[in-house]
Write a protein that holds these residues in place. Structure first.
Motif, PDB file in Angstrom:
ATOM      1  N   MET A   1      25.748 -11.275 -16.310  1.00  0.00           N
ATOM      2  CA  MET A   1      24.608 -11.930 -15.665  1.00  0.00           C
ATOM      3  C   MET A   1      23.685 -10.900 -15.002  1.00  0.00           C
ATOM      4  N   LEU A   2      24.293  -9.902 -14.349  1.00  0.00           N
ATOM      5  CA  LEU A   2      23.495  -8.874 -13.682  1.00  0.00           C
ATOM      6  C   LEU A   2      22.681  -8.070 -14.697  1.00  0.00           C
ATOM      7  N   ILE A   3      23.306  -7.764 -15.838  1.00  0.00           N
ATOM      8  CA  ILE A   3      22.583  -7.017 -16.882  1.00  0.00           C
ATOM      9  C   ILE A   3      21.403  -7.827 -17.387  1.00  0.00           C
ATOM     10  N   LEU A   4      21.605  -9.118 -17.609  1.00  0.00           N
ATOM     11  CA  LEU A   4      20.521  -9.977 -18.078  1.00  0.00           C
ATOM     12  C   LEU A   4      19.401 -10.070 -17.041  1.00  0.00           C
ATOM     13  N   PHE A   5      19.801 -10.114 -15.757  1.00  0.00           N
ATOM     14  CA  PHE A   5      18.782 -10.199 -14.711  1.00  0.00           C
ATOM     15  C   PHE A   5      17.899  -8.946 -14.699  1.00  0.00           C
ATOM     16  N   PHE A   6      18.537  -7.770 -14.737  1.00  0.00           N
ATOM     17  CA  PHE A   6      17.744  -6.536 -14.745  1.00  0.00           C
ATOM     18  C   PHE A   6      16.914  -6.396 -16.022  1.00  0.00           C
ATOM     19  N   LEU A   7      17.445  -6.861 -17.149  1.00  0.00           N
ATOM     20  CA  LEU A   7      16.675  -6.839 -18.390  1.00  0.00           C
ATOM     21  C   LEU A   7      15.455  -7.742 -18.272  1.00  0.00           C
ATOM     22  N   ASN A   8      15.677  -8.922 -17.700  1.00  0.00           N
ATOM     23  CA  ASN A   8      14.556  -9.851 -17.501  1.00  0.00           C
ATOM     24  C   ASN A   8      13.519  -9.257 -16.556  1.00  0.00           C
ATOM     25  N   LEU A   9      13.999  -8.541 -15.516  1.00  0.00           N
ATOM     26  CA  LEU A   9      13.086  -7.912 -14.561  1.00  0.00           C
ATOM     27  C   LEU A   9      12.231  -6.853 -15.247  1.00  0.00           C
ATOM     28  N   LEU A  10      12.864  -6.032 -16.064  1.00  0.00           N
ATOM     29  CA  LEU A  10      12.106  -4.993 -16.768  1.00  0.00           C
ATOM     30  C   LEU A  10      11.091  -5.598 -17.729  1.00  0.00           C
ATOM     31  N   ILE A  11      11.485  -6.665 -18.425  1.00  0.00           N
ATOM     32  CA  ILE A  11      10.562  -7.317 -19.352  1.00  0.00           C
ATOM     33  C   ILE A  11       9.362  -7.885 -18.604  1.00  0.00           C
ATOM     34  N   CYS A  12       9.610  -8.519 -17.482  1.00  0.00           N
ATOM     35  CA  CYS A  12       8.513  -9.103 -16.693  1.00  0.00           C
ATOM     36  C   CYS A  12       7.569  -8.019 -16.169  1.00  0.00           C
ATOM     37  N   ILE A  13       8.166  -6.900 -15.733  1.00  0.00           N
ATOM     38  CA  ILE A  13       7.324  -5.805 -15.236  1.00  0.00           C
ATOM     39  C   ILE A  13       6.469  -5.247 -16.368  1.00  0.00           C
ATOM     40  N   GLY A  14       7.090  -5.012 -17.521  1.00  0.00           N
ATOM     41  CA  GLY A  14       6.324  -4.489 -18.655  1.00  0.00           C
ATOM     42  C   GLY A  14       5.241  -5.442 -19.110  1.00  0.00           C
ATOM     43  N   LEU A  15       5.590  -6.737 -19.183  1.00  0.00           N
ATOM     44  CA  LEU A  15       4.606  -7.732 -19.612  1.00  0.00           C
ATOM     45  C   LEU A  15       3.479  -7.853 -18.596  1.00  0.00           C
ATOM     46  N   THR A  16       3.855  -7.862 -17.305  1.00  0.00           N
ATOM     47  CA  THR A  16       2.827  -7.960 -16.251  1.00  0.00           C
ATOM     48  C   THR A  16       1.905  -6.747 -16.285  1.00  0.00           C
ATOM     49  N   ALA A  17       2.512  -5.564 -16.453  1.00  0.00           N
ATOM     50  CA  ALA A  17       1.683  -4.347 -16.514  1.00  0.00           C
ATOM     51  C   ALA A  17       0.763  -4.375 -17.730  1.00  0.00           C
ATOM     52  N   SER A  18       1.285  -4.847 -18.876  1.00  0.00           N
ATOM     53  CA  SER A  18       0.454  -4.908 -20.084  1.00  0.00           C
ATOM     54  C   SER A  18      -0.699  -5.880 -19.914  1.00  0.00           C
ATOM     55  N   ILE A  19      -0.388  -7.053 -19.328  1.00  0.00           N
ATOM     56  CA  ILE A  19      -1.447  -8.051 -19.114  1.00  0.00           C
ATOM     57  C   ILE A  19      -2.479  -7.529 -18.125  1.00  0.00           C
ATOM     58  N   TYR A  20      -1.979  -6.904 -17.046  1.00  0.00           N
ATOM     59  CA  TYR A  20      -2.923  -6.374 -16.055  1.00  0.00           C
ATOM     60  C   TYR A  20      -3.805  -5.284 -16.666  1.00  0.00           C
ATOM     61  N   GLN A  21      -3.193  -4.420 -17.488  1.00  0.00           N
ATOM     62  CA  GLN A  21      -3.986  -3.352 -18.111  1.00  0.00           C
ATOM     63  C   GLN A  21      -5.077  -3.921 -19.006  1.00  0.00           C
ATOM     64  N   GLN A  22      -4.724  -4.921 -19.823  1.00  0.00           N
ATOM     65  CA  GLN A  22      -5.720  -5.500 -20.727  1.00  0.00           C
ATOM     66  C   GLN A  22      -6.815  -6.234 -19.958  1.00  0.00           C
ATOM     67  N   LEU A  23      -6.409  -7.001 -18.925  1.00  0.00           N
ATOM     68  CA  LEU A  23      -7.415  -7.733 -18.156  1.00  0.00           C
ATOM     69  C   LEU A  23      -8.324  -6.789 -17.374  1.00  0.00           C
ATOM     70  N   SER A  24      -7.754  -5.718 -16.839  1.00  0.00           N
ATOM     71  CA  SER A  24      -8.588  -4.758 -16.106  1.00  0.00           C
ATOM     72  C   SER A  24      -9.527  -4.028 -17.049  1.00  0.00           C
ATOM     73  N   GLN A  25      -9.029  -3.682 -18.258  1.00  0.00           N
ATOM     74  CA  GLN A  25      -9.912  -3.043 -19.233  1.00  0.00           C
ATOM     75  C   GLN A  25     -11.040  -3.982 -19.637  1.00  0.00           C
ATOM     76  N   ALA A  26     -10.705  -5.256 -19.820  1.00  0.00           N
ATOM     77  CA  ALA A  26     -11.744  -6.233 -20.156  1.00  0.00           C
ATOM     78  C   ALA A  26     -12.756  -6.366 -19.021  1.00  0.00           C
ATOM     79  N   LEU A  27     -12.252  -6.299 -17.766  1.00  0.00           N
ATOM     80  CA  LEU A  27     -13.161  -6.380 -16.616  1.00  0.00           C
ATOM     81  C   LEU A  27     -14.131  -5.203 -16.610  1.00  0.00           C
ATOM     82  N   PHE A  28     -13.591  -3.978 -16.792  1.00  0.00           N
ATOM     83  CA  PHE A  28     -14.477  -2.813 -16.801  1.00  0.00           C
ATOM     84  C   PHE A  28     -15.441  -2.852 -17.974  1.00  0.00           C
TER      85      PHE A  28
END
Length: 697
Positions: A1-28
């Motif tokens: 369960m702990l491994i799945l939680f940390f995996l989910n955390l990393l996926i969310c961070i990567g996805l959030t960073a990717s979305i933020y990067q694309q949205l910020s690039q679109a803003l600029f």
């Protein structure tokens, strides 16, 4: 369960960073687009020819500066920007304001850039942009604050750089970035919560779907936003898949919008240049019959924007696009819009005759009047055409050739021009020559030659005209009428003129040490004599001469009348420096005789076209005789250039002309040859004075 939680955390961070990067690039991208649009609009907000007048020397200000400031501020506020301004370099290489925007409060506090006030940002980005001529996006820090800024470099008709600037407050940009970050974090947090729940459920019940879902998320973070999860149930796993798919739909729609902005013209909905190239490439891949690419330009379209505004101008562009669309699919296979008032057309045609017929058909459709505010507007078109496969098989090459053709059509005021390889060779040759001209002075490729002038009263040489020649290391002698034009276009004519004056004064010092006192005439441009700094330059050169000077400046007649008061002031200063003044090419301009009498000049120089025509027409003889009489009435010496025959010399002598110059006497020659010619060859001409019959005719 702990491994799945940390995996989910990393996926969310990567996805959030990717979305933020694309949205910020679109803003600029969106912000920079607003800055670009606002900067491009500045010349149309200011009065007509405002920038041209402001960059003159001396600068002129059109309209009320405060009213212009208010209009720029109003447009900036409507566009959601902070400042709009126009900058240029003064004669000392300092950045100065030509125009600025300011709110009423800032105007009241005098907190804005006044006309020709010096400006400097902390990192000198604007100075570097004006010197290099390169447009710049990025951060700007000056006394007014921190900004997201665009420095858009443009050139006046005289080739001088100026900067169109548009600023957006960094606080505004940061606020929008914080908003994006906040939403992205909330989305990431929601995904983390959902992922944690799903991880717990999958860990206890469905390990296989969890692995499948984890793999899908990893692909999603890599940009595969079209990936969808199957919804097989309505439990928590099904809801998670639905949320995942909804997020994918949102990002896919966003990506589709960005792709549309990248490939579709915003105003007309037609494909832009990038998309049009793809269409042509696909068309070529289908092994098509011969076709043509036409670039169509709406002539003088800026008058529509000036008279009716940009909104109505956009409506006209849409109307043109709609009319062109009606011609599809044949003979127009595809349409596109490059920018401004230029359109692209993919035309199916078998030969040049069919192409000409298609172009006429298109022109007929577009020539029907367009109604704007109860006004009927008739548009004129120009076409530049390149043909496949005759002119190439690459889409980019065909478009470049069409651009070359439309440039020639504009330059020559022609309705339609089909590409010819010779036009591209000429343009490349001219471009290369303009680059070589920049090195000509530094590498001593310019040479001054002297053509003698004979005084008819004693048949002796008292003067000569200095003529600059260019000895190109590869192309040999370059005709003056060719490189002088390039010098004017590249802003190097003043440099060449100053170099010639320096060399002439140096040569005169050498001749005077030999006992020769020759008055040397130098051609100067109108802008030179109108510039007080040019007069200061001559004064400094004369002050550096150890011996006396005997210099004459020849000015074209048409140029004398442009700015009479300023011209008179500078001419009087030159006369005080003991410099003789001559009106060159007399008879080709439109000067007022009444004003001409006030000019502090010494001589009139009759244009060679009238002198050469004396050999063929009696009317030309009468014209030359009248010019000589007019010059003598004004108390001026009269010089005739272009004397190439014995009969011409005799006629001028009888009519009372004072001095002659031309190939009948001698061709231009370098200083050494000129000295030898004076000492040996002059006597071999066996010329003698003829009686002046002017008073008896």
């Amino acid at each position: 369960m702990l491994i799945l939680f940390f995996l989910n955390l990393l996926i969310c961070i990567g996805l959030t960073a990717s979305i933020y990067q694309q949205l910020s690039q679109a803003l600029f991208s969106e912000l920079d687009g607003r800055l670009q649009t606002a900067a491009d609009a500045i010349p149309y907000i200011l009065p007509d020819h405002y920038i041209e007048a402001a960059t003159e020397n001396p600068p002129r200000q059109l309209g009320s500066y405060l009213e212009n400031t208010a209009r720029l501020d109003q447009y900036a506020q409507n566009s959601g920007l902070r400042y709009l301004y126009v900058l240029s370099l003064d004669g000392h290489g300092q950045v100065v304001y030509l125009a600025d925007s300011a709110s009423p409060a800032e105007i009241a506090k005098q907190h804005f850039g006044r006309f020709y006030q010096r400006y400097q940002d902390l990192e000198q980005h604007t100075l570097n942009a004006l010197k290099t001529g390169e447009t710049r996006y990025g951060q700007l820090k000056d006394q007014y604050g921190h900004f997201r800024s665009l420095s858009l470099i443009r050139q006046t008709s005289k080739g001088k750089n100026y900067l169109l600037g548009a600023d957006l407050a960094s606080s505004t940009v940061n606020q929008q970035l914080w908003g994006i970050l906040s939403k992205t974090l909330w989305l990431g947090f929601a995904l983390l919560i959902i992922g944690s729940i799903v991880s717990w459920l999958l860990a206890s019940k469905l390990t296989e779907p969890l692995r499948r879902f984890s793999h899908a998320v990893q692909r999603f973070t890599l940009g595969e936003f079209d990936l969808r999860m199957p919804v097989k149930s309505r439990d928590e796993l099904g809801n998670l898949a639905t949320a995942f798919n909804a997020m994918g739909d949102a990002l896919t729609a966003r990506e589709h919008l960005l792709r549309q902005l990248a490939f579709v013209d915003r105003i007309t909905g037609l494909p832009n240049r990038t998309r049009f190239v793809e269409i042509v490439h696909q068309h070529i891949g289908n092994a098509p019959p011969p076709f043509a690419i036409a670039m169509m330009n709406i002539a003088d379209f800026h008058y529509v924007n000036d008279c009716f505004g940009f909104s109505e101008g956009d409506n006209v562009l849409r109307a043109v696009a709609d009319r062109l669309t009606l011609l599809k699919p044949l003979p127009v296979l595809a349409l596109g819009r490059v920018s401004g008032n230029d359109f692209l057309l993919l035309l199916q045609c078998r030969d040049q005759n069919e192409l000409a017929e298609i172009i006429r058909k298109i022109e007929k459709v577009l020539s029907e009047a367009i109604v704007i505010d109860d006004h009927r507007v008739n548009l004129a078109m120009r076409f530049g055409v390149s043909c496949y496969p005759e002119h190439g098989q690459d889409p980019e090459a065909l478009l470049r050739q069409a651009e070359i053709s439309i440039f020639s059509a504009k330059e020559e005021c022609q309705f339609c021009i089909v590409y010819s390889p010779s036009r591209e060779v000429d343009r490349q040759s001219q471009f290369t020559l303009m680059g070589d001209l920049r090195e000509a002075i530094e590498k001593n490729q310019l040479i001054v030659q002297y053509q003698p002038k004979i005084l008819l009263s004693d048949m002796h040489v008292h003067g000569a005209e200095a003529l600059v020649r260019w000895q190109h290391p590869v192309r040999g002698w370059i005709p003056p009428n060719l490189f002088i034009t390039f010098a004017e276009q590249s802003g190097k004519l003043r440099t060449i003129t100053e170099w010639v004056i320096k060399d002439v004064l140096r040569q005169q010092q050498e001749w005077q040490s030999m006992g020769l006192d020759i008055c040397v005439s130098v051609n100067v441009g109108v802008g030179d004599v109108e510039d007080a700094q040019f007069v200061d330059f001559i004064a400094r050169q004369i002050a550096n001469c150890e011996r006396g000077i005997n210099l004459c400046l020849e000015i074209t007649e048409t140029g004398v009348m442009r700015q009479p008061d300023l011209m008179l002031q500078n001419l009087n200063r030159l006369r005080q420096l003991n410099i003789k003044l001559s009106i060159d090419d007399f008879g080709t301009g439109y000067s007022s005789f009444a004003y001409l009498a006030k000019m502090p000049v010494n001589e009139l120089k009759i244009d060679q076209t009238f002198v050469m025509a004396m050999n063929s027409t009696f009317e030309s003889i009468s014209i030359v005789r009248s010019m000589i009489e007019l010059g003598h009435i004004l108390g001026l010496k009269v010089v005739a250039e272009g004397v190439e025959t014995l009969a011409c010399w005799q006629a001028l002598s009888v009519m009372g002309c004072d001095e002659i110059q031309g190939y009948f006497i001698a061709q231009p020659m370098n200083a050494s040859r000129f000295t030898d010619w004076l000492q040996h060859d002059l006597q071999q001409l066996n010329l003698f004075s003829l009686p002046n019959m002017a008073d008896k005719l």
